[in-house]
Design an enzyme around this catalytic site. Structure first.
Site, PDB file in Angstrom:
ATOM      1  N   SER A  67       0.811  -1.221   0.000  1.00 26.84           N
ATOM      2  CA  SER A  67       0.000   0.000   0.000  1.00 26.84           C
ATOM      3  C   SER A  67       0.842   1.267   0.000  1.00 26.84           C
ATOM      4  CB  SER A  67      -1.021  -0.005   1.137  1.00 26.84           C
ATOM      5  OG  SER A  67      -0.581  -0.724   2.231  1.00 26.84           O
ATOM      6  N   THR A  70       7.087   1.561   1.046  1.00 27.68           N
ATOM      7  CA  THR A  70       8.423   2.032   0.659  1.00 27.68           C
ATOM      8  C   THR A  70       8.429   3.566   0.546  1.00 27.68           C
ATOM      9  OG1 THR A  70       8.494   0.026  -0.682  1.00 27.68           O
ATOM     10  CG2 THR A  70      10.293   1.592  -0.965  1.00 27.68           C
ATOM     11  N   TRP A  71       7.395   4.098  -0.049  1.00 29.92           N
ATOM     12  CA  TRP A  71       7.255   5.550  -0.214  1.00 29.92           C
ATOM     13  C   TRP A  71       7.170   6.237   1.146  1.00 29.92           C
ATOM     14  CZ3 TRP A  71       2.389   8.107  -2.932  1.00 29.92           C
ATOM     15  CH2 TRP A  71       2.704   9.423  -3.292  1.00 29.92           C
ATOM     16  N   HIS A 133       3.691  -4.260   9.740  1.00 30.98           N
ATOM     17  CA  HIS A 133       2.470  -4.637   9.020  1.00 30.98           C
ATOM     18  C   HIS A 133       1.419  -5.180  10.002  1.00 30.98           C
ATOM     19  CE1 HIS A 133       4.034  -3.991   5.061  1.00 30.98           C
ATOM     20  NE2 HIS A 133       4.768  -5.077   4.972  1.00 30.98           N
ATOM     21  N   SER A 165      -1.244  -5.077  -6.957  1.00 33.55           N
ATOM     22  CA  SER A 165       0.168  -4.880  -6.613  1.00 33.55           C
ATOM     23  C   SER A 165       0.719  -6.092  -5.848  1.00 33.55           C
ATOM     24  CB  SER A 165       0.313  -3.601  -5.776  1.00 33.55           C
ATOM     25  OG  SER A 165       1.663  -3.332  -5.518  1.00 33.55           O
ATOM     26  N   TYR A 226      -2.956   6.542   0.180  1.00 35.19           N
ATOM     27  CA  TYR A 226      -2.075   6.570  -0.986  1.00 35.19           C
ATOM     28  C   TYR A 226      -2.632   7.497  -2.061  1.00 35.19           C
ATOM     29  CZ  TYR A 226       0.835   4.617  -4.783  1.00 35.19           C
ATOM     30  OH  TYR A 226       1.719   4.452  -5.825  1.00 35.19           O
ATOM     31  N   LYS A 292       4.697   0.398 -10.865  1.00 31.63           N
ATOM     32  CA  LYS A 292       4.147   1.507 -11.648  1.00 31.63           C
ATOM     33  C   LYS A 292       3.922   2.754 -10.807  1.00 31.63           C
ATOM     34  CE  LYS A 292       1.660  -0.773 -15.410  1.00 31.63           C
ATOM     35  NZ  LYS A 292       0.301  -0.997 -15.930  1.00 31.63           N
ATOM     36  N   GLY A 293       3.516   2.547  -9.563  1.00 34.11           N
ATOM     37  CA  GLY A 293       3.326   3.692  -8.666  1.00 34.11           C
ATOM     38  C   GLY A 293       2.206   4.621  -9.081  1.00 34.11           C
TER      39      GLY A 293
HETATM   40  P1  A3P Z   1       2.312  -0.796  -7.765  1.00 33.70           P
HETATM   41  O1  A3P Z   1       2.601  -2.257  -7.734  1.00 33.70           O
HETATM   42  O2  A3P Z   1       0.857  -0.505  -7.916  1.00 33.70           O
HETATM   43  O3  A3P Z   1       3.146  -0.040  -8.746  1.00 33.70           O
HETATM   44  P2  A3P Z   1       4.943  -1.321  -0.747  1.00 33.70           P
HETATM   45  O4  A3P Z   1       6.016  -0.284  -0.691  1.00 33.70           O
HETATM   46  O5  A3P Z   1       3.989  -1.251   0.393  1.00 33.70           O
HETATM   47  O6  A3P Z   1       5.496  -2.660  -0.989  1.00 33.70           O
HETATM   48  O7  A3P Z   1       4.010  -0.934  -1.994  1.00 33.70           O
HETATM   49  C1  A3P Z   1       4.496  -1.042  -3.293  1.00 33.70           C
HETATM   50  C2  A3P Z   1       3.659  -0.181  -4.192  1.00 33.70           C
HETATM   51  O8  A3P Z   1       4.026   1.201  -4.016  1.00 33.70           O
HETATM   52  C3  A3P Z   1       3.926  -0.492  -5.651  1.00 33.70           C
HETATM   53  O9  A3P Z   1       2.703  -0.183  -6.320  1.00 33.70           O
HETATM   54  C4  A3P Z   1       5.029   0.501  -5.971  1.00 33.70           C
HETATM   55  O10 A3P Z   1       5.207   0.742  -7.342  1.00 33.70           O
HETATM   56  C5  A3P Z   1       4.548   1.723  -5.226  1.00 33.70           C
HETATM   57  N1  A3P Z   1       5.627   2.681  -4.907  1.00 33.70           N
HETATM   58  C6  A3P Z   1       6.893   2.409  -4.539  1.00 33.70           C
HETATM   59  N2  A3P Z   1       7.584   3.540  -4.339  1.00 33.70           N
HETATM   60  C7  A3P Z   1       6.739   4.562  -4.584  1.00 33.70           C
HETATM   61  C8  A3P Z   1       6.873   5.980  -4.573  1.00 33.70           C
HETATM   62  N3  A3P Z   1       8.028   6.567  -4.242  1.00 33.70           N
HETATM   63  N4  A3P Z   1       5.795   6.724  -4.893  1.00 33.70           N
HETATM   64  C9  A3P Z   1       4.619   6.146  -5.226  1.00 33.70           C
HETATM   65  N5  A3P Z   1       4.429   4.813  -5.273  1.00 33.70           N
HETATM   66  C10 A3P Z   1       5.475   4.020  -4.950  1.00 33.70           C
END
Ligand code: A3P
Length: 325
Positions: A67, A70-71, A133, A165, A226, A292-293
Site C-alpha cells: 500500500s 516504501t514511499w 504490518h 500490486s 495513498y 508503476k506507482g
Molecule cells: P504498484 O505495484 O501498484 O506499482 P509497498 O512499498 O507497500 O510494498 O508498496 C508497493 C507499491 O508502491 C507499488 O505499487 C510501488 O510501485 C509503489 N511505490 C513504490 N515507491 C513509490 C513511490 N516513491 N511513490 C509512489 N508509489 C510508490
C-alpha cells in the site's frame, strides 16, 4: 538450548490449532489473532510482541503490504532526519528505504531472529523511524499503551490496486526462486483477497483498526491514503511532518526543503537509483518494490466481475463503520 527447544515445540503446538490457508508466495498462511500470516514470520511476530519496547520518541509506520510502505518509509526518514543528511550525499541515495526503516516484527536482511540485533542497525539518532504490518490490535503493548508517546502513521490504499500490486509482487518473488510450484493465478489471488486471506489481512479489518484508533487518539495515530498522497503530496507531507513532531518552518518551506524531500522520495527518483535496481534483501530484489506507482492500474488486470465482487465485499465490510470510501 533446551529453552529454545521448548519454545519451538510450543510454537509447533500452536500452529496445529490455527486455521490454515493457501499462502501467496512460499509457505502456508495461518490465522493468528484474526489476521493471516506465514508460519515463518509468525514466530518472529510473537517474539516481537513480547520483547519490543517502544520509546517515547519512536515513529512507527504501519501499512498492509503493497500500500505504499516504501514511499512512506522514504518520506518519514527524510523528514525526521533532514538536518543530518545533505541532499547530494543523502542516505536514501545509497540505501533502499526498506533498509533504513526496519520492520519491528520481521528481519528483511537476514534470517537472524534476534530483535535487539535487528534494531541495532538503525541510525544512532532519534527519532527511531520503524515500521510494521501488524494490525493495531496486535501491536506490542508498549506501542499502544496510553503512557507511551510514540507516534503511529498508517497508510492505506484502495483494495483493488493493493490486490493487483500484491499479486504482481508475490508472482515475481515466487518465480525468482527455484520455483517448484507456479505462482498464484490472479483469479486465485482475487478469491483469497476477497475471503480476507491476504497477507496480514483481512484487508478491511486491518484498515478499520487503525482508522478507529486515529479517531479515538488523533494525537497518536495519523491515517493517510495513498490516493490522497498522489493527488496532493505537499499537504500530506506537511501533515506527516507535523504528526511525527518535525513540522516544517516557514523558512524551510520558502527554501524549498519540502519540495526537495518530495523529489528525493518520488517514484521516478527512487526507482532509477542504482541501489534500488541492483540490491537484494533476502529473497526480494529491491527493484520489485517499484512497479508503476499509480492509482487505478487495477483496470488493466481485474475483469469487471472481479472488480464488482471486490467492491461489494468492501461495501459490506465498511458500511456499518462510517468509513469514507
Ligand atoms: P504498484 O505495484 O501498484 O506499482 P509497498 O512499498 O507497500 O510494498 O508498496 C508497493 C507499491 O508502491 C507499488 O505499487 C510501488 O510501485 C509503489 N511505490 C513504490 N515507491 C513509490 C513511490 N516513491 N511513490 C509512489 N508509489 C510508490
Amino acid at each position: 538450548s533446551s529453552s529454545q527447544c521448548d519454545e519451538n515445540q510450543e510454537f509447533q503446538e500452536l500452529l496445529k490449532t490455527l486455521p490454515k490457508e493457501k499462502g501467496w508466495a512460499f509457505d502456508e498462511a495461518y490465522l493468528y489473532q484474526g489476521f493471516w500470516i506465514r508460519a515463518q514470520i509468525l514466530q518472529q511476530i510473537i517474539l516481537c510482541q513480547h520483547q519490543f519496547q517502544a520509546r517515547h520518541t519512536d515513529v512507527l509506520l504501519a501499512t498492509q503490504p503493497k500500500s505504499g510502505t516504501t514511499w512512506l518509509k522514504a518520506l518519514a526518514f527524510a523528514i525526521a532526519h533532514r538536518k543530518r543528511y545533505a541532499l547530494p550525499t543523502h542516505a536514501l541515495l545509497t540505501n533502499n528505504p526498506q533498509k533504513l526503516v526496519p520492520f519491528i516484527e520481521v528481519n528483511q536482511e537476514t534470517h537472524q531472529q534476534d530483535l535487539a540485533d535487528r534494531l541495532s542497525s538503525l541510525p544512532p539518532f532519534s527519532p527511531r523511524v520503524l515500521s510494521t504490518h501488524l494490525p493495531y490490535a496486535s501491536l506490542p503493548e508498549s506501542v499502544t499503551s496510553i503512557t507511551n508517546d510514540c507516534r503511529i502513521v498508517y497508510l492505506c490504499r484502495n483494495p483493488k490496486d493493493t490486490l493487483v500490486s500484491t499479486w504482481h509482487f508475490m508472482s515475481k518473488i515466487k518465480s525468482s526462486e527455484a520455483a517448484y510450484e507456479e505462482p498464484l493465478s490472479l483469479e486465485e489471488a482475487h478469491e483469497l483477497f476477497c475471503r480476507g486471506a491476504s497477507p496480514y489481512g483481512p484487508f478491511w479489518e486491518h484498515m478499520l483498526g487503525y482508522w478507529k484508533a486515529s479517531l479515538e487518539r488523533p494525537e497518536k495515530v495519523l491515517f493517510l491514503r495513498y490516493e490522497e498522497m498522489k493527488k496532493d503530496i505537499k499537504s500530506q507531507v506537511k501533515r506527516l511532518a507535523e504528526h511525527i513532531g518535525c513540522p516544517f518552518t516557514i523558512e524551510e518551506e520558502n527554501e524549498g526543503v519540502v519540495d526537495d524531500i518530495i523529489k528525493l522520495c518520488s517514484f521516478e527518483n527512487l526507482k532509477n537509483l542504482e541501489v534500488n535496481k541492483s540490491e537484494k534483501m533476502l529473497v526480494v530484489d529491491c527493484k520489485y518494490f517499484f512497479r508503476k506507482g499509480i492509482v487505478g492500474d487495477w483496470v488493466n488486470y481485474l475483469t469487471p466481475q472481479m472488480a464488482e465482487q471486490l467492491d461489494q465485499v468492501t461495501k459490506e465490510k465498511l458500511q456499518d463503520h462510517g468509513f469514507p470510501i
